[in-house]
Scaffold this active site. Structure first.
Site, PDB file in Angstrom:
ATOM      1  N   GLU A  62       0.855  -1.200   0.000  1.00  0.00           N
ATOM      2  CA  GLU A  62       0.000   0.000   0.000  1.00  0.00           C
ATOM      3  C   GLU A  62       0.883   1.239   0.000  1.00  0.00           C
ATOM      4  OE1 GLU A  62      -2.588  -0.356   3.357  1.00  0.00           O
ATOM      5  OE2 GLU A  62      -4.133  -1.382   2.206  1.00  0.00           O
ATOM      6  N   ASP A 206     -10.587   8.213 -22.287  1.00  0.00           N
ATOM      7  CA  ASP A 206     -10.631   6.814 -21.888  1.00  0.00           C
ATOM      8  C   ASP A 206     -10.103   6.004 -23.063  1.00  0.00           C
ATOM      9  OD1 ASP A 206     -11.102   4.245 -21.189  1.00  0.00           O
ATOM     10  OD2 ASP A 206     -13.182   4.554 -20.529  1.00  0.00           O
ATOM     11  N   THR A 232      -7.073   0.605 -19.934  1.00  0.00           N
ATOM     12  CA  THR A 232      -6.777  -0.756 -19.507  1.00  0.00           C
ATOM     13  C   THR A 232      -5.365  -1.077 -19.994  1.00  0.00           C
ATOM     14  OG1 THR A 232      -7.524  -1.716 -21.572  1.00  0.00           O
ATOM     15  CG2 THR A 232      -9.174  -1.509 -19.830  1.00  0.00           C
ATOM     16  N   LYS A 235      -6.003  -4.827 -23.544  1.00  0.00           N
ATOM     17  CA  LYS A 235      -6.689  -4.926 -24.837  1.00  0.00           C
ATOM     18  C   LYS A 235      -5.622  -4.937 -25.940  1.00  0.00           C
ATOM     19  CE  LYS A 235     -10.913  -3.333 -22.689  1.00  0.00           C
ATOM     20  NZ  LYS A 235     -12.029  -2.359 -22.622  1.00  0.00           N
ATOM     21  N   ARG A 241      -4.398  -8.249 -17.456  1.00  0.00           N
ATOM     22  CA  ARG A 241      -5.672  -7.582 -17.166  1.00  0.00           C
ATOM     23  C   ARG A 241      -5.423  -6.512 -16.093  1.00  0.00           C
ATOM     24  NH1 ARG A 241     -10.497  -8.338 -18.659  1.00  0.00           N
ATOM     25  NH2 ARG A 241      -9.622  -9.956 -19.981  1.00  0.00           N
TER      26      ARG A 241
END
Ligand code: PLP
Length: 425
Positions: A62, A206, A232, A235, A241
Site C-alpha cells: 500500500e 478513456d 486498460t 486490450k 488484465r
C-alpha cells in the site's frame, strides 16, 4: 524452468485441484481451437504470464514506491518504478500510475480526482459506443454523477462535435470524457481539448480500447491533449488484465491519492510487474509493426464482411475494430453470436448507432483484429476469416442444413488456426 524462479507449475495445480486445472486446460484449448474476434481481447506473451504468476502476488505494498505502509517493499518498488518510467517514456506522459486494478477502477479514480457526487460529466452515449463507466444508470458514473450524453451523427455515424460543444456550453461539465468501446474511427482529440478549454472542464480520454495502437504509433496520441488518459492494459496493448492512468504533472498528486487510498487498497504488484513487461514489449519496432498490422487487418476484415452483404458502421474502420450492421442480411446480432459460437468463432453482438432493436437483441456485431494479428495472420487470412464469419452468420442453426454448414465452417476455422496457433510450444 530456471532454477532460481519459483513459478507456475502446472503439475502442482493438477495435483492440488484437478477441477480448476481442467478449466485452465479447457480455456487454452478453446483459445487454440478457434478464432478470437472479440475486439477487447488479446493473447499476452509468456513473459507477461511469468510475471503475473510470480511471488510478487504475495506482497502488500500500500502506498507508492519509497512511501509504503509496509516493510519489505524495496524489491517490488523497483517493478513499479521501472513500469512507471516505461509508461512515461512510451507515451510521452508527465506522470503514470499503474496501480488501477482494471479500466473501470482507473475511470473511478479519475472521477474521484476531479468531481464530487452530483457534479456533471459529459460522455458518449452507451448505446452508441460509450462505456458503462461513462454515465450508465447501473454504474457509479450514472448513479452518483449527473451524466449528460453526446451521440454520433445519424448520417455519418461519426461523433457529433457540434453537439458535444453545445452540450458542454449548456451543462458546464466538470469532466468531458472521450474514448469508447465500440467506435471504429479516430477521435479528434484537439477538438475535444478546445471544447474542454471553452468551458473549463477536465478532458479525460478513456483510451482503454486503443492505447495499444497509440503505443505502437499506429494512431495519433491523446496524451498531448488530455488532462488525464485512463486505460486498460489488456486490450490491444497485450499486457495483463488491469488499468493505468497517465496525466499531466499538475494532476499527479490528485490522481495518485484517488487511486490509493481513495478507491483501492494494496496494489497487485505481480500485475504491475507484468504491466512493466508489456510496456517494454510495446516499445519495440516489432510491436509497432504489430499495431500497424492490427489496423490493416481490421480494415481487411471489415471489407470482407461488407463484400458478404453486411454494412460497416461509419463505412469502415481506422482502428482495431469494426461494427457491422446485419439488417441487410436479415440476421440479428444475437443469432450471429450464437451461430459463430457453434463455428468456433468468438465475437460479440453489439448495438449499432440509432439501433431500433433492444440492447439484448441488437442489430449488429463487433469484431476486432488484436488476437488474430498476434497469432500472425495478415490480410489474406482476414479476408478468409470474413468469409468464414459470413458463412456462419448466414447458417440457420435451428435447421439441420444450417448445423451441418456450421460444422463445416468450424472445421475450416480449425484448419486456419492450426496454421497460426495461439501459444505454440
Ligand atoms: C474495457 C473498457 C473499460 C473497462 O475496463 P475493465 O478492465 O473491464 O474494467 C473502460 N472504458 C472503456 C472505454 C473500455 O473499453
Amino acid at each position: 524452468m530456471s532454477a532460481d524462479f519459483w513459478g507456475p507449475d502446472f503439475d502442482e495445480l493438477r495435483a492440488t485441484d484437478p477441477e480448476i486445472a481442467g478449466v485452465v486446460l479447457g480455456e487454452l484449448q478453446r483459445l487454440r481451437g478457434g478464432l478470437q474476434l472479440i475486439a477487447s481481447e488479446n493473447l499476452t506473451s509468456p513473459a507477461v504470464l511469468a510475471a503475473l504468476g510470480s511471488t510478487l502476488s504475495n506482497k502488500y505494498a500500500e502506498g507508492y514506491p519509497g512511501r509504503r505502509y509496509y516493510g519489505g517493499c524495496q524489491v517490488v518498488d523497483a517493478a513499479e518504478e521501472i513500469g512507471n518510467a516505461r509508461a512515461r517514456e512510451l507515451f510521452g506522459a508527465e506522470h503514470a500510475n499503474l496501480q488501477p486494478h482494471s479500466g473501470a477502477s482507473a475511470n473511478f479514480a479519475v472521477y474521484a480526482a476531479f468531481a464530487r457526487p452530483g457534479d456533471t460529466v459529459l460522455a458518449m452515449d452507451l448505446k452508441q459506443g460509450g462505456h458503462l463507466t461513462h454515465g450508465s444508470k447501473v454504474s457509479f458514473s450514472g448513479k452518483w454523477f449527473d451524466a449528460v450524453s453526446y451521440t454520433v451523427r445519424e448520417d455519418t455515424e461519426l461523433i457529433d462535435y457540434d453537439q458535444v460543444r453545445d452540450l458542454a456550453k449548456q451543462h458546464q461539465p466538470k469532466i468531458i470524457i472521450c474514448g469508447a468501446t465500440a467506435y471504429p474511427r479516430l477521435i479528434d482529440f484537439p477538438v475535444f481539448r478546445e471544447i474542454a478549454d471553452e468551458v473549463g472542464a477536465i478532458l479525460m480520454v478513456d483510451a482503454a480500447h486503443f492505447i495499444g495502437l497509440v503505443a505502437g504509433k499506429a494512431i495519433p496520441s491523446p496524451v498531448p491533449h488530455a488532462d488525464v488518459v485512463a486505460s486498460t492494459t489488456h486490450k490491444v496493448l497485450r499486457g495483463p488484465r488491469g488499468g493505468m492512468i497517465l496525466c499531466r504533472e499538475q494532476h499527479a498528486a490528485a490522481i495518485d491519492k484517488a487511486v490509493f487510498p481513495f478507491t483501492q487498497g494494496g496494489p497487485m504488484m505481480h500485475a504491475i510487474a507484468a504491466k512493466a513487461v508489456a510496456l517494454k514489449e510495446a516499445s519495440t519496432a516489432a510491436y509497432q509493426a504489430y499495431a500497424a498490422q492490427v489496423v490493416t487487418n481490421a480494415g481487411a476484415l471489415a471489407k470482407s464482411l461488407e463484400d458478404e452483404g453486411m454494412r460497416a458502421v461509419s463505412g469502415g474502420t481506422d482502428t482495431h475494430l469494426a461494427l457491422l450492421d446485419l439488417r441487410p442480411i436479415g440476421v440479428t446480432g444475437a443469432q450471429a453470436e450464437a451461430r459463430c459460437d457453434l463455428a468456433r468463432v468468438t465475437l460479440n453482438k453489439n448495438s449499432i448507432p440509432y439501433d431500433p432493436a433492444p440492447p439484448l437483441r441488437p442489430s449488429g456485431i463487433r469484431v476486432g483484429s488484436p488476437s488474430t494479428t498476434t497469432q500472425g495472420m495478415g490480410e489474406p487470412e482476414m479476408a478468409e476469416v470474413g468469409r468464414l464469419v459470413a458463412r456462419a452468420v448466414k447458417a440457420d442453426h435451428e435447421s439441420d442444413a444450417g448445423r451441418a454448414e456450421l460444422a463445416e465452417v468450424a472445421e475450416q476455422v480449425g484448419e486456419l488456426v492450426s496454421r497460426f496457433p495461439a501459444y505454440r510450444r
